[in-house]
Design a protein around this motif. Structure first.
Motif: not given
Length: 306
Positions: A48-53, A65-72, A104-108
């Motif tokens: 489960r990811f929390t910060r995506a680029l 689409a990523l935001h709609a899938r629950g990535i805040p 380390g700014a993102f996990d995806l």
């Protein structure tokens, strides 16, 4: 240090994407199909990811689409300021060759159909790995060389026939082996590269060229001819494009998918040589021999003297 080759005119490509910002909705079906394939890959992991680029995200289709899938937190970045403005939300104009993000700014990090315009792709991939947290996921889809091969061949033959020469009009694209090596060179763990080829069709060459303009995929090669293509050249190239049984232009779309993880101590690692607890011979039910030895029962009988 040898200079990095610069096959692409990044300023011209940025301007192409700026112009495409008003047209990109016309390419929505193609972009949605690529985004669906990327989202399917994300569904394969339980992480489960929390910060995506979303890098090179154009008007933000994949970011939404990523935001709609629950990535805040989802940041959409594009080389074009106009395209980034269309993405809305957390959007930034950023050059893939000079990323402005902290380590380390993102996990995806995801990227769909954009990294093939980067001059220093190995350097960009290293920056992307550094922008990931340990055990963060990088997922990208690039067009492979089969994608524009018929278009390249058609223009080369048409230009030779109409003017007796040829100029570069279609960009070079990395193949699967090159793409896989990029992941390893950049230091990603558990690298995977694979490819699939789809067929896209157009009623006429003008529909094809319109979609390329809407994607921001017009010619931005540094060595391109500055003279516009003539009607005779376009007509001759169109005549040489492959068509399906219904007379529609049919072109391959090769999609190369890259998957890699930022290294982390928690990831599985191969065992050191000699550290196994069980012997292969026992698992196979075979007799084990020392190096250079043969079991006496398996020695061939000597040949009779003649």
């Amino acid at each position: 240090m040898a200079a990095i080759p610069q096959p692409f005119d990044r300023r011209a490509h940025r301007l192409s994407r700026d112009r495409a910002a008003a047209l990109v909705d016309r390419a929505e079906p193609l972009l949605a199909a690529v985004a669906d394939r990327m989202l399917d890959r994300l569904d394969d992991t339980t992480r489960r990811f929390t910060r995506a680029l979303d890098l090179g995200g154009r008007h933000g289709l994949l970011a939404r689409a990523l935001h709609a899938r629950g990535i805040p937190v989802v940041v959409s970045a594009d080389l074009s300021p106009r395209m980034a403005a269309r993405a809305g939300g957390l959007a930034v104009a950023a050059d893939e060759e000079w990323l402005p993000f902290a380590p380390g700014a993102f996990d995806l990090i995801v990227s769909a159909l954009s990294l093939h315009w980067v001059n220093d792709l190995p350097g960009a991939m290293i920056q992307l790995r550094q922008a990931l947290r340990p055990d963060g996921l990088f997922l990208a889809i690039l067009p492979g060389p089969a994608t524009l091969a018929p278009l390249r061949a058609a223009f080369l033959a048409a230009e030779a026939a109409t003017s007796g020469g040829a100029s570069p009009r279609v960009i070079p694209l990395p193949d699967l082996r090159d793409a896989a090596s990029l992941l390893q060179r950049a230091g990603f763990a558990l690298p995977v590269a694979d490819a699939e080829t789809l067929t896209v069709t157009y009623p006429d060459p003008f529909a094809l060229f319109a979609e390329l303009r809407a994607l921001g995929e017009t010619n931005a090669l540094a060595a391109r001819s500055r003279r516009p293509a003539t009607r005779a050249l376009i007509a001759e190239a169109a005549r040489r494009l492959p068509r399906d049984s219904e007379g529609r232009i049919a072109l391959p779309l090769e999609l190369i998918t890259l998957t890699g993880w930022a290294p982390a101590a928690s990831q599985p690692r191969p065992l050191a040589p000699g550290s196994g607890a069980a012997r292969l011979a026992a698992a196979l039910g075979a007799d084990e021999q020392g190096a250079g030895e043969l079991a006496p029962s398996r020695l061939a009988p000597p040949k009779p003297a003649r």
